[in-house]
Design a protein around this motif. Structure first.
Motif: not given
Length: 323
Positions: A218, A252, A274
């Motif tokens: 990320v 996340v 992502v």
């Protein structure tokens, strides 16, 4: 004390040599005479009694499926009784849990539990070298991801460390303060120049023994691409509030900048940039997005967002570019 440091230095140097020659596709000499391998045979890489190197023993694979072969090899390795010639590379304190295979990429994921108070640094190094060198011989396995979970840790975010190995990137270095470091490759997905598809982007990173690969993935998306032909999907102002992995789901939690409506890319380009990047990691199969620890009903007010996301191959442009 000086003698102990010298011994460890020799062990580290030998392990480096072992790993280096593996990366070059060569087979190092063993202190026993290796017989000609027969069909369906591989070498088991075992630790010599002095714990100064690896020795090999021929081993016959009996089952057809790769996962079954891996299961059999690991169980047999764990059950080896120490002799005057060798001992198991899997020490007391490390327990095998499971394996999974990404057949498309020939990537094998292995999960282990580790009681770090029962194993020393040398044992862990020999464990990794022995397991990887043994299993990379199996046809259909080109890379291996070791998932090591500290059974004593109460922090879900840092309890599990995933390390990737293959014939090209299995290189380690050692430092007194940071332990070992290893180069590896992660796969990211940025938008193409038209913003209508995601493009595969490979990035070389340095991995240490306390690396969170999910966080690195990320963070790398936030940093953006460093080559032409790719467009960043996340605002550089985005920050990671929290990230953790449990039962194959990566949770996340990103800052408000992730939801910025001024980002010109379509919602699915941002979200699946992502998701697809994280799902490339062998321990992650799904992604759940959070904001301040809470699920959000919609992403940028239009895209349903409170569910769990899986890989979306339809958005990926078929192009593979090495960094």
């Amino acid at each position: 004390m000086e003698g102990e440091r010298m011994k460890k230095s020799k062990v580290f140097f030998l392990l480096f040599c072992i790993i280096f020659f593996t990366a070059c596709g060569k087979k190092e000499e063993s202190n026993i005479e290796d017989p000609q391998l027969k069909e369906n045979q591989i070498y088991l890489y075992l630790v010599n009694p002095d714990r100064t190197g690896l020795v090999t023993e021929p081993y016959t694979l009996e089952k057809k499926k790769i996962e079954e072969n891996v299961e059999m090899v690991l169980n047999d390795l764990a059950g080896i009784t120490a002799t005057e010639e060798y001992q198991s590379p899997i020490p007391d304190g490390i327990t095998y849990l499971s394996n999974n295979l990404d057949e498309r990429r020939e990537r094998l994921g292995l999960s282990f539990q580790v009681a770090y108070d029962k194993v020393d640094t040398d044992a862990i190094l020999f464990f990794k070298a022995g397991i990887v060198k043994t299993l990379l011989q199996i046809e259909g396995v080109s890379s291996i991801a070791l998932s090591l979970t500290d059974i004593a840790s109460t922090n879900e975010e840092t309890a599990t460390v995933v390390e990737s190995f293959d014939q090209d990137s299995f290189v380690m270095s050692f430092g007194k303060d940071s332990g070992y470091k290893q180069s590896g490759t992660i796969v990211l997905y940025f938008a193409n120049e038209n913003g209508d598809n995601l493009k595969e982007y490979r990035k070389t990173i340095e991995i240490s023994n306390n690396t969170s690969l999910a966080r690195i993935v990320v963070e790398s998306l936030i940093d953006g691409p460093q080559r032409k032909g790719f467009v960043a999907t996340l605002s550089p102002e985005t920050s990671i509030q929290n990230i953790s992995v449990k039962d194959g789901i990566c949770y996340v939690d990103l800052s408000d900048e992730f939801y910025d409506t001024e980002n010109p890319l379509k919602n699915d380009m941002i979200v699946y940039s992502v998701v697809n990047s994280l799902v490339e990691l062998p321990t992650i199969s799904k992604v759940q997005f959070l904001n301040e620890g809470e699920k959000q009903s919609f992403f940028r007010e239009t895209m349903p967002f409170d569910g769990i996301f899986e890989r979306n191959l339809d958005l990926i442009e078929q192009e593979d570019i090495e960094e």
